[in-house]
Design a protein around this motif. Sequence first.
Motif, PDB file in Angstrom:
ATOM      1  N   ASP A  81       5.388  19.298  42.657  1.00  0.00           N
ATOM      2  CA  ASP A  81       6.419  18.460  42.049  1.00  0.00           C
ATOM      3  C   ASP A  81       6.317  16.994  42.442  1.00  0.00           C
ATOM      4  N   VAL A  82       5.884  16.737  43.670  1.00  0.00           N
ATOM      5  CA  VAL A  82       5.792  15.362  44.180  1.00  0.00           C
ATOM      6  C   VAL A  82       4.499  15.221  44.969  1.00  0.00           C
ATOM      7  N   TYR A  83       3.802  14.109  44.727  1.00  0.00           N
ATOM      8  CA  TYR A  83       2.567  13.825  45.461  1.00  0.00           C
ATOM      9  C   TYR A  83       2.704  12.448  46.079  1.00  0.00           C
ATOM     10  N   VAL A  84       2.646  12.389  47.410  1.00  0.00           N
ATOM     11  CA  VAL A  84       2.822  11.125  48.125  1.00  0.00           C
ATOM     12  C   VAL A  84       1.477  10.660  48.672  1.00  0.00           C
ATOM     13  N   ASN A  85       0.950   9.604  48.080  1.00  0.00           N
ATOM     14  CA  ASN A  85      -0.303   8.993  48.540  1.00  0.00           C
ATOM     15  C   ASN A  85       0.014   8.048  49.690  1.00  0.00           C
ATOM     16  N   ASN A  86       0.200   8.625  50.876  1.00  0.00           N
ATOM     17  CA  ASN A  86       0.642   7.835  52.023  1.00  0.00           C
ATOM     18  C   ASN A  86      -0.499   7.352  52.911  1.00  0.00           C
ATOM     19  N   ALA A  87      -1.600   8.091  52.961  1.00  0.00           N
ATOM     20  CA  ALA A  87      -2.677   7.782  53.912  1.00  0.00           C
ATOM     21  C   ALA A  87      -3.238   6.375  53.685  1.00  0.00           C
ATOM     22  N   GLY A  88      -3.512   5.689  54.782  1.00  0.00           N
ATOM     23  CA  GLY A  88      -4.096   4.361  54.678  1.00  0.00           C
ATOM     24  C   GLY A  88      -4.520   3.852  56.041  1.00  0.00           C
ATOM     25  N   LYS A 131       7.640  17.891  34.564  1.00  0.00           N
ATOM     26  CA  LYS A 131       7.695  16.517  35.037  1.00  0.00           C
ATOM     27  C   LYS A 131       7.090  16.464  36.435  1.00  0.00           C
ATOM     28  N   GLY A 132       6.762  15.272  36.883  1.00  0.00           N
ATOM     29  CA  GLY A 132       6.208  15.127  38.222  1.00  0.00           C
ATOM     30  C   GLY A 132       6.386  13.709  38.713  1.00  0.00           C
ATOM     31  N   LYS A 133       6.243  13.555  40.017  1.00  0.00           N
ATOM     32  CA  LYS A 133       6.403  12.231  40.624  1.00  0.00           C
ATOM     33  C   LYS A 133       5.227  11.941  41.552  1.00  0.00           C
ATOM     34  N   VAL A 134       4.660  10.748  41.404  1.00  0.00           N
ATOM     35  CA  VAL A 134       3.641  10.239  42.319  1.00  0.00           C
ATOM     36  C   VAL A 134       4.236   9.044  43.042  1.00  0.00           C
ATOM     37  N   LEU A 135       4.126   9.039  44.365  1.00  0.00           N
ATOM     38  CA  LEU A 135       4.647   7.946  45.173  1.00  0.00           C
ATOM     39  C   LEU A 135       3.522   7.396  46.034  1.00  0.00           C
ATOM     40  N   ASN A 136       3.283   6.098  45.914  1.00  0.00           N
ATOM     41  CA  ASN A 136       2.146   5.457  46.575  1.00  0.00           C
ATOM     42  C   ASN A 136       2.583   4.530  47.698  1.00  0.00           C
ATOM     43  N   ALA A 137       1.843   4.572  48.800  1.00  0.00           N
ATOM     44  CA  ALA A 137       2.119   3.668  49.912  1.00  0.00           C
ATOM     45  C   ALA A 137       1.559   2.291  49.601  1.00  0.00           C
ATOM     46  N   CYS A 138       2.454   1.368  49.307  1.00  0.00           N
ATOM     47  CA  CYS A 138       2.071  -0.034  49.174  1.00  0.00           C
ATOM     48  C   CYS A 138       2.488  -0.710  50.480  1.00  0.00           C
ATOM     49  N   SER A 139       3.004  -1.908  50.438  1.00  0.00           N
ATOM     50  CA  SER A 139       3.351  -2.648  51.651  1.00  0.00           C
ATOM     51  C   SER A 139       3.936  -3.987  51.240  1.00  0.00           C
ATOM     52  N   ILE A 140       4.587  -4.649  52.193  1.00  0.00           N
ATOM     53  CA  ILE A 140       4.930  -6.043  51.927  1.00  0.00           C
ATOM     54  C   ILE A 140       3.662  -6.846  51.672  1.00  0.00           C
ATOM     55  N   THR A 176       6.430  10.133  36.570  1.00  0.00           N
ATOM     56  CA  THR A 176       6.748   8.797  37.061  1.00  0.00           C
ATOM     57  C   THR A 176       5.839   8.449  38.234  1.00  0.00           C
ATOM     58  N   VAL A 177       5.518   7.175  38.334  1.00  0.00           N
ATOM     59  CA  VAL A 177       4.647   6.682  39.403  1.00  0.00           C
ATOM     60  C   VAL A 177       5.289   5.430  39.992  1.00  0.00           C
ATOM     61  N   ASN A 178       5.616   5.504  41.264  1.00  0.00           N
ATOM     62  CA  ASN A 178       6.234   4.375  41.953  1.00  0.00           C
ATOM     63  C   ASN A 178       5.557   4.145  43.296  1.00  0.00           C
ATOM     64  N   ALA A 179       5.837   3.012  43.905  1.00  0.00           N
ATOM     65  CA  ALA A 179       5.291   2.691  45.224  1.00  0.00           C
ATOM     66  C   ALA A 179       6.412   2.252  46.148  1.00  0.00           C
TER      67      ALA A 179
END
Length: 257
Positions: A81-88, A131-140, A176-179
Amino acid sequence: MNKVAVVTGSGAGLGKGIALQLAKDGFKVVLQDINQDTLKSTEEEFKNDGYEVTSIAGDVSKRDSHTEFVKAAVDHFGQLDVYVNNAGIDIVAPFIETTEEQMNKIFAINVNGVMFGTQAAARQFMDQGTKGKVLNACSIAGHESYEMLGAYSATKHAVKSLTHSASKEFAKENITVNAYCPGVAKTEMWDRIDAEMVRYNDDMEPGDAFEEFSSAISLGRYQEPQDVANLVSFLASDQADYITGQAIVTDGGLVYR
């Protein structure tokens, strides 16, 4: 709730905080990290606290790895349901000294990893017909570019752009795709940034770089993992179904956009 989330880079730091909050929210969680020892320790900790989790080690810079992460979620919990691209990762270096090897590595993890994770998750959502959600690790650093962090800032600007593009292409699939864009947190990453800043500046003492950045925060304190996890929790929830293509800053008032 019967929802499943994958959180990359969740063995420690902000990723662990995010995974813990999603577990508290009722998600079944797939923990992922490249450090197997850290990963297993976190998995055991979560299970001891009664959360439904599994874990999978792997390299987020590899496209096939994300297919495996998604498969782990489906095999263990039946869906995604949710995929969090957090690694960095970060690289601290003067612009003129940044090497080809450093550029290739940081882009492979921070940018390629987000691209491949989004692709794998979107395919699964479409296969499920949900439906699905992708959440990406961005940054200031995806909104402002910083000295000594030229390569890192460039990758986070790229993550913001990928978030925008993916959100437009997948909207018709109800994906949906957000950061989320953290600021200055007392994590191992910031400890490394601080140490490297000191190494390149004879006038600085350990802790000076962190103090310089965090002292400018309007709310008067540095960031905790929970501050980031709270935003991700909201974006992962049904309440955020009408939000897409956004790179939302959570920094206590440091970068204003």
